[in-house]
Design a protein around this motif. Structure first.
Motif, PDB file in Angstrom:
ATOM      1  N   TRP A  16       0.832  -1.213   0.000  1.00  0.00           N
ATOM      2  CA  TRP A  16       0.000   0.000   0.000  1.00  0.00           C
ATOM      3  C   TRP A  16       0.859   1.254   0.000  1.00  0.00           C
ATOM      4  O   TRP A  16       0.546   2.231  -0.688  1.00  0.00           O
ATOM      5  CB  TRP A  16      -0.936   0.008   1.210  1.00  0.00           C
ATOM      6  N   VAL A  44      -5.985   4.945   2.507  1.00  0.00           N
ATOM      7  CA  VAL A  44      -7.061   4.313   3.268  1.00  0.00           C
ATOM      8  C   VAL A  44      -6.814   2.810   3.363  1.00  0.00           C
ATOM      9  O   VAL A  44      -7.033   2.195   4.422  1.00  0.00           O
ATOM     10  CB  VAL A  44      -8.440   4.616   2.625  1.00  0.00           C
ATOM     11  N   GLY A  45      -6.319   2.203   2.268  1.00  0.00           N
ATOM     12  CA  GLY A  45      -5.946   0.790   2.312  1.00  0.00           C
ATOM     13  C   GLY A  45      -4.848   0.539   3.328  1.00  0.00           C
ATOM     14  O   GLY A  45      -4.869  -0.459   4.053  1.00  0.00           O
ATOM     15  N   SER A  48      -6.319   0.563   6.709  1.00  0.00           N
ATOM     16  CA  SER A  48      -7.088  -0.652   7.002  1.00  0.00           C
ATOM     17  C   SER A  48      -6.170  -1.812   7.376  1.00  0.00           C
ATOM     18  O   SER A  48      -6.581  -2.719   8.096  1.00  0.00           O
ATOM     19  CB  SER A  48      -7.989  -1.019   5.821  1.00  0.00           C
ATOM     20  N   THR A  51      -5.635  -1.798  11.095  1.00  0.00           N
ATOM     21  CA  THR A  51      -6.770  -2.257  11.898  1.00  0.00           C
ATOM     22  C   THR A  51      -6.940  -3.758  11.841  1.00  0.00           C
ATOM     23  O   THR A  51      -7.828  -4.296  12.507  1.00  0.00           O
ATOM     24  CB  THR A  51      -8.069  -1.568  11.432  1.00  0.00           C
ATOM     25  N   VAL A  53      -7.706  -5.707   9.106  1.00  0.00           N
ATOM     26  CA  VAL A  53      -8.705  -6.161   8.142  1.00  0.00           C
ATOM     27  C   VAL A  53      -8.035  -7.142   7.172  1.00  0.00           C
ATOM     28  O   VAL A  53      -6.875  -6.943   6.795  1.00  0.00           O
ATOM     29  CB  VAL A  53      -9.284  -4.941   7.378  1.00  0.00           C
ATOM     30  N   GLN A  58      -9.209  -5.116   2.452  1.00  0.00           N
ATOM     31  CA  GLN A  58      -8.392  -3.919   2.281  1.00  0.00           C
ATOM     32  C   GLN A  58      -8.507  -3.396   0.858  1.00  0.00           C
ATOM     33  O   GLN A  58      -8.641  -2.183   0.630  1.00  0.00           O
ATOM     34  CB  GLN A  58      -6.921  -4.222   2.580  1.00  0.00           C
ATOM     35  N   ILE A  61     -11.965  -1.843   0.368  1.00  0.00           N
ATOM     36  CA  ILE A  61     -12.045  -0.561   1.087  1.00  0.00           C
ATOM     37  C   ILE A  61     -11.261   0.516   0.334  1.00  0.00           C
ATOM     38  O   ILE A  61     -11.746   1.638   0.161  1.00  0.00           O
ATOM     39  CB  ILE A  61     -11.523  -0.725   2.529  1.00  0.00           C
TER      40      ILE A  61
END
Length: 158
Positions: A16, A44-45, A48, A51, A53, A58, A61
């Motif tokens: 990312w 944003v990926g 994520s 968190t 995910v 990912q 999102i």
């Protein structure tokens, strides 16, 4: 197979981060705000990943975030970016619609006009003009298009 998936999951943040930086670098050269929005989607990926995910989520999102940024954030940014642009026509575009006076008889083959900006141009009758009769010296004309160093004119009344 599980180990490969585990490696991708463990190191997804680097992917990312690389995609985000790549998009930002491309944006520097394009200045279209599209790659900026894609880079923000990658950010944003990246968030994520932190968190916990799963990798497939990912990607979804990040894609949804990028699409939202493109359709919601990009238009106002472009309007703000182009807000102070000069909309004054210049060069050949500024001559279209300009008034002038015939100096030498204008036909579909030759002629000469003096435009209201003081320039003298080789002129021809515009092929789409309703009247293709020669224009006499002193007749008022208007420029309909420019091709090379020739102004295509029509009578002021057309």
């Amino acid at each position: 197979m599980d180990t490969v998936l585990q490696v991708f999951t463990d190191w997804a943040w680097i992917g990312w981060l690389v995609l985000m930086v790549l998009c930002f670098v491309i944006e520097i050269f394009t200045l279209d705000m599209t790659f900026l929005m894609l880079g923000l989607g990658c950010a944003v990926g990246l968030l994520s990943v932190l968190t916990g995910v799963p990798i497939w989520a990912q990607a979804i999102i990040a894609a949804v975030a990028a699409v939202l940024f493109i359709f919601v954030l990009r238009p106002p940014l472009l309007r703000r970016l182009h807000r102070g642009e000069d909309t004054t026509r210049s060069n050949v575009a500024a001559l279209i619609g300009l008034h002038g006076v015939v100096l030498l008889e204008v036909t579909s083959i030759s002629g000469q006009v003096k435009l209201s900006n003081g320039e003298t141009w080789t002129a021809r009758l515009a092929s789409d003009a309703p009247v293709l009769a020669p224009l006499s010296p002193g007749a008022p004309v208007r420029v309909s298009r420019i091709e090379g160093a020739t102004a295509y004119v029509r009578t002021e009344h057309d």
